[in-house]
Design a protein around this motif. Structure first.
Motif, PDB file in Angstrom:
ATOM      1  N   HIS A 266       0.835  -1.287   0.035  1.00  0.00           N
ATOM      2  CA  HIS A 266      -0.017  -0.135   0.044  1.00  0.00           C
ATOM      3  C   HIS A 266       0.971   1.304   0.013  1.00  0.00           C
ATOM      4  CE1 HIS A 266       1.037  -0.302   4.257  1.00  0.00           C
ATOM      5  NE2 HIS A 266       0.290   0.805   4.580  1.00  0.00           N
ATOM      6  N   THR A 267       2.351   1.241   0.102  1.00  0.00           N
ATOM      7  CA  THR A 267       2.939   2.177   0.348  1.00  0.00           C
ATOM      8  C   THR A 267       4.235   1.979  -0.693  1.00  0.00           C
ATOM      9  OG1 THR A 267       3.944   1.589   2.233  1.00  0.00           O
ATOM     10  CG2 THR A 267       2.579   3.174   2.778  1.00  0.00           C
ATOM     11  N   PRO A 268       4.296   1.602  -2.002  1.00  0.00           N
ATOM     12  CA  PRO A 268       5.052   1.302  -2.683  1.00  0.00           C
ATOM     13  C   PRO A 268       6.321   2.495  -2.704  1.00  0.00           C
ATOM     14  CG  PRO A 268       3.444   2.175  -4.218  1.00  0.00           C
ATOM     15  CD  PRO A 268       2.864   1.990  -2.681  1.00  0.00           C
ATOM     16  N   LYS A 269       7.492   1.964  -3.127  1.00  0.00           N
ATOM     17  CA  LYS A 269       8.534   3.062  -3.033  1.00  0.00           C
ATOM     18  C   LYS A 269       8.863   3.869  -4.137  1.00  0.00           C
ATOM     19  CE  LYS A 269      10.813   0.718   0.295  1.00  0.00           C
ATOM     20  NZ  LYS A 269      11.250   1.339   1.579  1.00  0.00           N
ATOM     21  N   SER A 270       8.004   3.872  -5.070  1.00  0.00           N
ATOM     22  CA  SER A 270       8.162   4.776  -6.167  1.00  0.00           C
ATOM     23  C   SER A 270       6.517   5.398  -6.545  1.00  0.00           C
ATOM     24  CB  SER A 270       8.672   4.050  -7.562  1.00  0.00           C
ATOM     25  OG  SER A 270       8.389   4.807  -8.745  1.00  0.00           O
ATOM     26  N   GLU A 271       6.444   6.633  -7.034  1.00  0.00           N
ATOM     27  CA  GLU A 271       5.278   6.983  -7.378  1.00  0.00           C
ATOM     28  C   GLU A 271       4.543   6.435  -8.603  1.00  0.00           C
ATOM     29  OE1 GLU A 271       5.204  11.458  -7.709  1.00  0.00           O
ATOM     30  OE2 GLU A 271       5.670  11.341  -5.644  1.00  0.00           O
ATOM     31  N   MET A 272       5.615   5.918  -9.605  1.00  0.00           N
ATOM     32  CA  MET A 272       5.282   5.115 -10.710  1.00  0.00           C
ATOM     33  C   MET A 272       4.560   3.789 -10.526  1.00  0.00           C
ATOM     34  SD  MET A 272       7.791   6.630 -13.337  1.00  0.00           S
ATOM     35  CE  MET A 272       7.303   5.375 -14.597  1.00  0.00           C
TER      36      MET A 272
ATOM     37  N   ILE B 134       1.499   1.162  -8.887  1.00  0.00           N
ATOM     38  CA  ILE B 134       0.483   1.170  -8.413  1.00  0.00           C
ATOM     39  C   ILE B 134       0.296   0.570  -7.239  1.00  0.00           C
ATOM     40  CG2 ILE B 134      -1.882   0.372  -8.990  1.00  0.00           C
ATOM     41  CD1 ILE B 134      -0.951   0.475 -11.843  1.00  0.00           C
ATOM     42  N   PRO B 135      -0.050   1.142  -6.117  1.00  0.00           N
ATOM     43  CA  PRO B 135      -0.249   0.753  -4.631  1.00  0.00           C
ATOM     44  C   PRO B 135      -1.573  -0.245  -4.484  1.00  0.00           C
ATOM     45  CG  PRO B 135      -0.950   3.072  -4.597  1.00  0.00           C
ATOM     46  CD  PRO B 135      -0.465   2.657  -6.243  1.00  0.00           C
ATOM     47  N   THR B 136      -1.497  -1.024  -3.636  1.00  0.00           N
ATOM     48  CA  THR B 136      -2.581  -1.732  -3.265  1.00  0.00           C
ATOM     49  C   THR B 136      -3.763  -1.257  -2.670  1.00  0.00           C
ATOM     50  OG1 THR B 136      -1.521  -4.084  -3.444  1.00  0.00           O
ATOM     51  CG2 THR B 136      -3.312  -4.016  -1.831  1.00  0.00           C
ATOM     52  N   ARG B 137      -4.699  -1.122  -2.738  1.00  0.00           N
ATOM     53  CA  ARG B 137      -5.818  -0.213  -1.967  1.00  0.00           C
ATOM     54  C   ARG B 137      -7.216  -1.177  -1.877  1.00  0.00           C
ATOM     55  NH1 ARG B 137      -2.658   2.961  -0.753  1.00  0.00           N
ATOM     56  NH2 ARG B 137      -2.061   4.856  -1.904  1.00  0.00           N
ATOM     57  N   ILE B 138      -7.918  -0.728  -0.746  1.00  0.00           N
ATOM     58  CA  ILE B 138      -9.050  -1.453  -0.664  1.00  0.00           C
ATOM     59  C   ILE B 138     -10.072  -0.485  -0.266  1.00  0.00           C
ATOM     60  CG2 ILE B 138      -8.596  -1.648   1.828  1.00  0.00           C
ATOM     61  CD1 ILE B 138     -10.166  -4.482   1.270  1.00  0.00           C
TER      62      ILE B 138
END
Length: 179
Positions: A85-91, A93-97
């Motif tokens: 949910h907090t990936p290291k890059s803005e590029m 796509i984070p996991t969301r619910i």
């Protein structure tokens, strides 16, 4: 009407043959890719397996009319990972619910676990933050007494060691009893 020379006809024939070969080559690649996807899709009887993540609803009992937690259990297929949910890059796509409220349930927050460091073999110095194997999200709820179902949608992007795949959504229905 002007007559077309033999040389012009040959040139047109060569151009036509080249275009035709390119069209067949492109069609071959598309059919091959679609065929490969069809094979991948047919390997599983579960529709959710196509996205490389499954949800496992487990019976739960929580205290009614008090703050409680409902656990949401997911499994990422072997050989795959999803971005945390907090990936290291803005590029990335984070996991969301996205959780719907109603039917006697009020969701206050959802906690995600910490991700695990991961790097691709072709870029080992870049560390990603991902989920693999079993992932449990914790929904903090207050529920009225009775049988309830927490309805949600998990949004994620699955990747393997070579590539990332288009983002997917996974419907989530977690039944529980509030007593």
């Amino acid at each position: 009407m002007q007559a077309v020379s033999t040389r012009t006809r040959v040139t047109y024939a060569i151009c036509f043959a080249t275009v035709l070969m390119l069209a067949f080559a492109a069609m071959f690649l598309v059919v091959r890719r679609i065929g490969a996807q069809a094979i991948d899709l047919s390997q599983s009887s579960k529709p959710a397996a196509r996205g490389h993540v499954q949800f496992a609803a487990e019976p739960q009992i929580v205290a009614a009319n008090k703050p409680a937690t409902v656990l949401l259990h997911f499994h990422v297929d072997p050989g795959f990972h999803i971005n945390s949910h907090t990936p290291k890059s803005e590029m990335l796509i984070p996991t969301r619910i996205a959780i719907g409220e109603g039917d006697g349930i009020k969701v206050q927050t959802v906690d995600f676990p910490a991700g695990q460091p991961y790097s691709f073999s072709f870029e080992p110095q870049t560390k990603l933050d991902v989920y693999t194997n079993d992932v449990v999200l914790t929904a903090h709820v207050v529920a009225q007494p009775g049988q309830r179902t927490l309805i949600a949608v998990l949004k994620y992007q699955a990747c393997d060691a070579a590539a990332c795949y288009p983002p997917k959504t996974l419907p989530v229905e977690q039944p529980f009893t509030a007593k």
